[in-house]
Design a protein around this motif. Sequence first.
Motif, short mmCIF file in Angstrom:
data_model
loop_
_atom_site.label_atom_id
_atom_site.label_comp_id
_atom_site.label_asym_id
_atom_site.label_seq_id
_atom_site.Cartn_x
_atom_site.Cartn_y
_atom_site.Cartn_z
N GLY A 59 166.18 32.02 1.15
CA GLY A 59 167.28 31.12 0.81
C GLY A 59 166.86 29.68 0.65
N GLY A 60 165.58 29.42 0.69
CA GLY A 60 165.11 28.05 0.52
C GLY A 60 165.23 27.63 -0.93
N CYS A 61 165.15 26.33 -1.18
CA CYS A 61 165.21 25.88 -2.56
C CYS A 61 163.80 25.53 -3.00
N SER A 62 163.07 26.56 -3.36
CA SER A 62 161.70 26.31 -3.77
C SER A 62 161.67 26.03 -5.27
N PHE A 63 160.53 25.66 -5.73
CA PHE A 63 160.39 25.23 -7.13
C PHE A 63 158.99 25.52 -7.59
N LEU A 64 158.80 25.46 -8.88
CA LEU A 64 157.48 25.64 -9.47
C LEU A 64 157.12 24.38 -10.23
N LEU A 65 155.93 23.91 -9.97
CA LEU A 65 155.43 22.77 -10.73
C LEU A 65 154.76 23.33 -11.99
N LEU A 66 155.32 23.05 -13.14
CA LEU A 66 154.79 23.65 -14.36
C LEU A 66 153.61 22.86 -14.91
N GLY A 67 153.74 21.56 -14.97
CA GLY A 67 152.65 20.76 -15.50
C GLY A 67 153.09 19.34 -15.76
N SER A 68 152.22 18.57 -16.44
CA SER A 68 152.53 17.18 -16.74
C SER A 68 151.61 16.72 -17.87
N GLU A 69 151.70 15.42 -18.20
CA GLU A 69 150.88 14.92 -19.30
C GLU A 69 149.50 14.49 -18.82
N CYS A 70 148.52 14.71 -19.68
CA CYS A 70 147.19 14.17 -19.44
C CYS A 70 147.28 12.65 -19.52
N VAL A 71 146.74 11.98 -18.51
CA VAL A 71 146.85 10.53 -18.47
C VAL A 71 146.00 9.89 -19.57
N CYS A 73 144.99 11.51 -22.88
CA CYS A 73 145.39 11.77 -24.27
C CYS A 73 146.88 12.02 -24.43
N GLY A 74 147.60 12.20 -23.30
CA GLY A 74 149.04 12.37 -23.37
C GLY A 74 149.50 13.78 -23.67
N GLN A 75 148.56 14.68 -23.85
CA GLN A 75 148.93 16.07 -24.11
C GLN A 75 149.54 16.71 -22.86
N VAL A 76 150.58 17.49 -23.06
CA VAL A 76 151.20 18.17 -21.92
C VAL A 76 150.40 19.42 -21.59
N VAL A 77 149.99 19.53 -20.34
CA VAL A 77 149.19 20.68 -19.90
C VAL A 77 149.76 21.26 -18.62
N CYS A 78 149.51 22.55 -18.41
CA CYS A 78 150.04 23.22 -17.23
C CYS A 78 149.06 23.06 -16.06
N GLN A 79 149.45 23.63 -14.92
CA GLN A 79 148.70 23.47 -13.68
C GLN A 79 147.49 24.38 -13.55
N ALA A 80 147.34 25.32 -14.49
CA ALA A 80 146.25 26.28 -14.36
C ALA A 80 144.91 25.56 -14.32
N ALA A 88 143.49 11.78 -8.89
CA ALA A 88 144.26 10.55 -8.95
C ALA A 88 145.34 10.64 -10.03
N HIS A 89 144.98 11.21 -11.18
CA HIS A 89 145.92 11.46 -12.26
C HIS A 89 145.65 12.84 -12.81
N ARG A 90 146.58 13.30 -13.66
CA ARG A 90 146.38 14.58 -14.33
C ARG A 90 145.51 14.38 -15.57
N PHE A 91 144.51 15.23 -15.72
CA PHE A 91 143.67 15.21 -16.92
C PHE A 91 143.67 16.61 -17.53
N CYS A 92 143.82 16.69 -18.85
CA CYS A 92 143.64 17.99 -19.48
C CYS A 92 142.16 18.32 -19.41
N LEU A 93 141.83 19.60 -19.52
CA LEU A 93 140.44 19.97 -19.31
C LEU A 93 139.52 19.40 -20.39
#
Length: 116
Positions: A59-71, A73-80, A88-93
């Motif tokens: 019954g908890g309110c859990s969530f999934l973090l899907l992804g964010s933008e590469c700091v 190039c700005g491309q949206v990438v997932c957490q894989a 420090a920031h998100r970077f695409c591979l």
Amino acid sequence: MAANSDDINTQNEKGGIFECGLCGLHETYHYYGRQPPFHRAVTFMEECYIAKDPFPSDGGCSFLLLGSECVSCGQVVCQANSCSVFYAHRFCLKCAAANIGEFPSEIQQRITKNSK
Ligand SMILES: [Zn+2]
Ligand SMILES: [Zn+2]
């Protein structure tokens, strides 16, 4: 069900469609930002795409973090691990591999392992 492509990665606080620019992961998100309204106890280090967990446990309110933008190039990438690293920031591979010297060795290993 075909979503309007205008809804993809729009950084809409009220949700839309998340799509990873590297692996093509395509998922509905329910919130974009740092503090999901359905889980007030958390604040993220970055603005990111978040989905409510469709199968919440206890019954908890859990969530999934899907992804964010590469700091970089700005491309949206997932957490894989094969799509992005967080240092420090998100970077695409791709950006991570291009600037691999900037990362500590532990992260470098993860980048080389995942970028073939
Ligand atoms: Zn991905
Ligand atoms: Zn990038």
